[in-house]
Design an enzyme around this catalytic site. Sequence first.
Site: not given
Ligand code: DGY
Length: 320
Positions: A261, A280
């Site tokens: 990403e 994401h």
């Molecule tokens: C998490 O809380 O791990 C989310 O994916 C943000 O990285």
Amino acid sequence: MSKPLAIIAIDLPAGLLEDLRRSVTPLLTGPDPAAVHAALPRAHGILCSALFPLPAEVLAQAPNLRVIANFGVGYNNVDLEAATARGIAVCTTPGVLSGAVADLTIGLILAIARRLFDNARYAREGWARGLPPPPLGWDPAGKTLGIIGFGRIGRAVALRAQALGMEVCFTDRFEDAGEGFERCRSLPLDALLETADVVSLHVNLDDSSRGLIGARELALMKPTAWLINTSRGAVVDQAALREALAAGTIAGAALDVLDPEPPAPDEPLLAMENVIVLPHIGSATVETRAAMREMAVRNLVAVLTGRQPAACVNPEVLGR
Ligand code: DGY
């Protein structure tokens, strides 16, 4: 006594930064990787995104570090073994983001079932021109959702899916999910993959889950089934997924996470008709991000002032 020094590698609202300054001196604030690396040798603590890489060789540059307070529930950005060996507490923000990630997962199920993205595109590009509409969608009610990883987020997804009338099965290390989840059936991974109409991933990324869904697992899924991933991209073998999607081994995929990403501009998944990709955004709501920031700050300050943090994945280092 001088206050401990901390890198605050995310943006914090002024009020929260003021609170933090009562116990900790920020060495820098904001997500600037070069500045973070330059400050690490002096830092006692770091508050950073759960996507900021902290491998062993970077931790070796931080001899004074006592806490990594991740802004997020994941901690695969940190070499946990190296951190533990160095006595560094690794803290996360579980719980406060479960609802947001579960809401997004359900949003994706509904988007797939009702072809929301196809229909929105059709309304823009085809409707007024009298072109034929996309095929009909399907009802989630009566379909089976297979949840891989039945922790806080998996369970929040299960409750919402049951409210839509879906049957829920799950795979985890335990078979009895406990009170409130009696109607969720425990299945071994292969049986879940063979059974589910939608498979949704809610595991942490670690050595046991990296590449968990590969060519063999995708081949077990129904050709009509969809894969949803809101966990970490590397839980899925992305090359195998591309092949399965191109070959029609499964119907489609909805991915909030990729590996890497951001993806390369020519990542084929971005252009595939039967794939929804989101950047994401599992925890990306105003309320959830505020709660995560607060929890991450509390974790950081707790460790640096000798108190118990709310969530630490290697508690054995506390009090060493
Ligand atoms: C998490 O809380 O791990 C989310 O994916 C943000 O990285």
